[in-house]
Every structure is written in C-alpha cells, then in structure tokens.
Motif scaffolding. Structure first.
Motif, mmCIF file in Angstrom:
data_model
loop_
_atom_site.group_PDB
_atom_site.id
_atom_site.type_symbol
_atom_site.label_atom_id
_atom_site.label_comp_id
_atom_site.label_asym_id
_atom_site.label_seq_id
_atom_site.Cartn_x
_atom_site.Cartn_y
_atom_site.Cartn_z
ATOM 1 N N ARG A 228 -6.046 0.304 0.736
ATOM 2 C CA ARG A 228 -5.915 1.099 1.756
ATOM 3 C C ARG A 228 -7.376 1.488 1.809
ATOM 4 O O ARG A 228 -8.869 1.375 2.399
ATOM 5 N N VAL A 229 -8.138 1.515 0.544
ATOM 6 C CA VAL A 229 -9.247 1.991 -0.086
ATOM 7 C C VAL A 229 -10.127 0.787 0.571
ATOM 8 O O VAL A 229 -11.510 1.156 1.136
ATOM 9 N N GLU A 230 -10.227 -0.173 0.196
ATOM 10 C CA GLU A 230 -10.742 -1.350 0.579
ATOM 11 C C GLU A 230 -10.915 -1.774 1.976
ATOM 12 O O GLU A 230 -11.987 -2.072 2.601
ATOM 13 N N GLU A 231 -9.977 -1.569 2.579
ATOM 14 C CA GLU A 231 -9.826 -1.749 4.188
ATOM 15 C C GLU A 231 -11.019 -0.606 4.596
ATOM 16 O O GLU A 231 -11.682 -1.314 5.821
ATOM 17 N N ALA A 232 -10.151 0.243 4.215
ATOM 18 C CA ALA A 232 -11.273 1.497 5.122
ATOM 19 C C ALA A 232 -12.690 1.535 4.540
ATOM 20 O O ALA A 232 -13.553 1.892 5.720
ATOM 21 N N LEU A 233 -13.327 1.284 3.714
ATOM 22 C CA LEU A 233 -14.636 0.893 3.433
ATOM 23 C C LEU A 233 -15.674 -0.131 3.743
ATOM 24 O O LEU A 233 -16.615 -0.057 4.403
#
Length: 399
Positions: A228-233
């Motif tokens: 989710r971190v990768e998607e959001a960034l």
C-alpha cells in the motif's frame, strides 16, 4: 462570780476580726489572679489576651523581637499592546500576558466567530464549527507530538456537524478540515461520526491532490503494509499538486475579520486559527524517503517528484521545510538547495520574531513591533491565501 465584758473590749475584737478578714480576702484575690497573669504573658502575639490591659502584656511579650516588615506590593504590569491605552494596558491580578490579550479582545473575537458560524459560505461555516472545540496554545506544536490516549474526545456536536458538512458539500478543503479534526495519533479516524471520513474518500473527491496519498502512505507504513505504501507514493508523486488547504482556510477565516480590526484582535484571531489541527505534509515522508529507502531507484524518483512539487507549490511552512530537507537528501542542484534553505531559514525566523505566540508570552519579548509584523502577515495571507508567501513577506531580507 464571772466578770462582765465591757463594750470597749468587744469593739476591739470586732476590729481585729475585720482586719484578719481583709487580709484573707487579699491573699485569695492575689492567688487567683497570678495564673491569669502568667497565661497572658505566654500568649502568642496576635491571639486573644486572657487578662485585662493587653497592650502592656503584649509589649512585654515582644521584648527583643524586631517587627516584621510590611509586605511590598508587586508593581502593576503594564503591557505594550499596540493601540491599547489607559487602564486596559494594566493586567488584572495574576493575569498572564496571553490571558490579558484574551480578556481585552473577547468581544471582538466572539463577534468574529459568530459571524463565521452564521455565514452562508460553507467554508466559513466549517471554520466556525472547527473553532468551537479549539483551545489556543501560545506554543506551536505539531499533530505528531500528541500523545495517544491523552487527546479529548472528538465525538462532539461541532465535529459531528462538520463531518456532515464535509460529506454533503464534497468540498475538498472542508473535507481536509474535518479530517484534521477527526484523525487520531495513528492517522486513523476517531470513533463516532468521524468514522464516516477516510483518506481514500478525500483522494476520490480531489484526484489532482497528492496530499491525501501522502497520508495514506504514512498510515500504511505505520501498519507495515509496504504494498500500500508503494501504491500511495506512486499516486502522490504523479499528482499535479500537494495541498492540505490549511493556508486557504486560514485566509478564509481571517478574511472574515472586520476591516478595522486592531492588531491585537488580529493576533488573537490568528492564534485561534492556527490552533485548528491542520493537515500538512506528514513528517513520515522523511522516513519514507530515508537515505536507505532512496537507494531504490523507484523510491528515489518518487521522493524527488514529491520534493519538487512541494518546493514549487507548497503553501505552508511545513511544506517548505520538508522540501528543503528532501532536496538536500536527494542531491538536488546546489542552487536549488541554496534557495530552499534560505527561504526556510527566513520563514522560520519570521515565525520566531513576528508571531505573538511562538514563544512564551513575556513582556520582554512582546510589543507593538511584534503585533504590527503579525498584522502585516495576516493582511498578506488574506490577500494571497498562502502562508509561505506571507511569512516571506514579513521576513527580514537576506544579507
């Protein structure tokens, strides 16, 4: 034959009896009076005397004891409140400076808040609701400094109305304001009607804004959800802008002040506005873009894009500070880093010197110069809706 007593001898015995009786009464009187005198002499100064003629006894008790000096009354404190004259300049009792300011401006501030709440403009209504639960603090703090479990309940009538206004209006600025009131120390929404809000919903109604995605990334990182971190960034790095609307809303709130408001009234109104929990660039971006994380090519590209957007468009002081720190870490061109560093330094200096509540309110650090500088800041902010620009406008020029 018994001799008869003569009248002369009888009177002599009566006289002797009278003398003896008088002596006896005198002895009894002296014996009974002695304990009272002893008790009166031992009486502590200031207590009720136990015998007659107390001044003489008290004088005896205080022999050799120097009199206590009378307490010196504290001199009245007179504050320089820029335009305030007469007895209003004098503090009452043990008032602090900020309490003095609040007392003198309470009527004007009440009228201002009532005007916001009664406005037909939804954004002004929203700010009026947010101000109900705020408690101005002269010391600047960040949301990340709050201790979990110590915050007051967010399930309040004002917050509930604000949440309803945010969901019904679809205005991203109002939605951001409501999230600022509702989020807890873990970046989740508090219990109650606040549960009707989410970072994802903000992103849906404001697709060009990368700010909600930064907070989604911060929340996912806290939860250990790296996917989710990768998607959001990725979403945040491709957004055309990154805006938490705090500057915009502050300009709306302060724009509702009457045009003839005194500098002191502007200062107190500004303290109220800045006490509203704002949604600015999260500090978590520094760990998401740490020296280790940016060793990955993709993460470095995302962090560089986010830093560039903040440097160009960030409207808050925190946006500028984060942009400058990220530019240094990511190796931006020297001239870019120098400009950002100089801007951040000037803006911080403007806060420390020109914001009435950025230091403990002491008369030695407070005066008309401070209020006039902040008065200028409010005017620029109301005109431009940009906190960063307003700070740089009142900052001292670079030498």
């Amino acid at each position: 034959m018994k001799a008869e007593r003569t009248p002369g001898r009888t009177w002599r015995w009566i006289a002797v009896a009278i003398v003896l009786l008088t002596c006896l009464l005198t002895v009894i009187f002296l014996v009974r009076r002695a304990p009272q005198q002893h008790l009166a002499i031992r009486t502590e100064p200031g207590s009720a005397p136990l015998q007659a003629n107390p001044p003489r006894v008290q004088a005896h008790a205080n022999v050799g004891v120097p009199p206590s000096p009378a307490p010196t009354p504290a001199p009245p404190v007179i504050d320089d409140l820029c335009g305030v004259k007469g007895p209003d300049r004098m503090r009452a009792g043990n008032e602090t400076l900020d309490q003095h300011m609040a007392r003198l401006t309470q009527r004007a501030i009440r009228r201002w808040k009532e005007a916001l709440a009664a406005s037909e403009d939804p954004r002004r209504q929203a700010i009026g609701l947010a101000l109900i639960d705020t408690k101005p603090d002269p010391h600047i703090t960040t949301p990340e400094e709050r201790v979990p479990g110590n915050e007051p309940s967010k399930d309040t009538p004002a917050n509930n109305e604000l949440v309803l206004l945010a969901t019904e209006s679809g205005d991203p600025a109002i939605y951001s304001l409501a999230i600022g009131q509702c989020r807890d120390a873990t970046n989740d929404m508090a219990s109650g009607p606040c549960q009707g809000l989410s970072w994802e919903q903000w992103a849906d109604i404001d697709p060009d804004d990368g700010m909600p995605w930064l907070w989604i990334a911060a929340k996912a990182d806290h939860a250990g959800d790296q996917q989710r971190v990768e998607e959001a960034l990725a979403k945040a790095s491709t957004a055309p802008r990154i805006d938490g609307y705090s500057s915009t809303l502050s300009a709306v709130a302060l724009g509702a002040l009457p045009g003839d408001s005194a500098p002191l009234e502007k200062a107190v109104a500004g303290a109220d506005v800045t006490s509203i929990p704002a949604v600015g660039t999260p500090f978590a971006i520094m760990s998401l873009c740490s020296a280790t994380a940016i060793q990955q090519t993709r993460r470095k590209q995302e962090c560089s894009a986010i830093a560039a957007t903040l440097a160009k468009q960030g409207s808050m002081l925190i946006d500028l500070v984060m942009a400058s720190s990220l530019a240094d870490r990511l190796g931006f061109p020297p001239e870019t880093r120098a400009v950002l560093s100089a801007e951040a330094k000037r803006a911080r200096a403007a806060v420390s010197k020109s914001f009435p509540w950025s230091f403990p309110l002491e008369a030695s650090k407070f005066g008309c110069d401070t209020l006039l500088a902040y008065d200028r800041f409010v005017d620029v902010l109301r005109a431009d809706g940009n906190e960063r620009a307003a700070l740089l406008a009142i900052a001292a020029p670079v030498r």
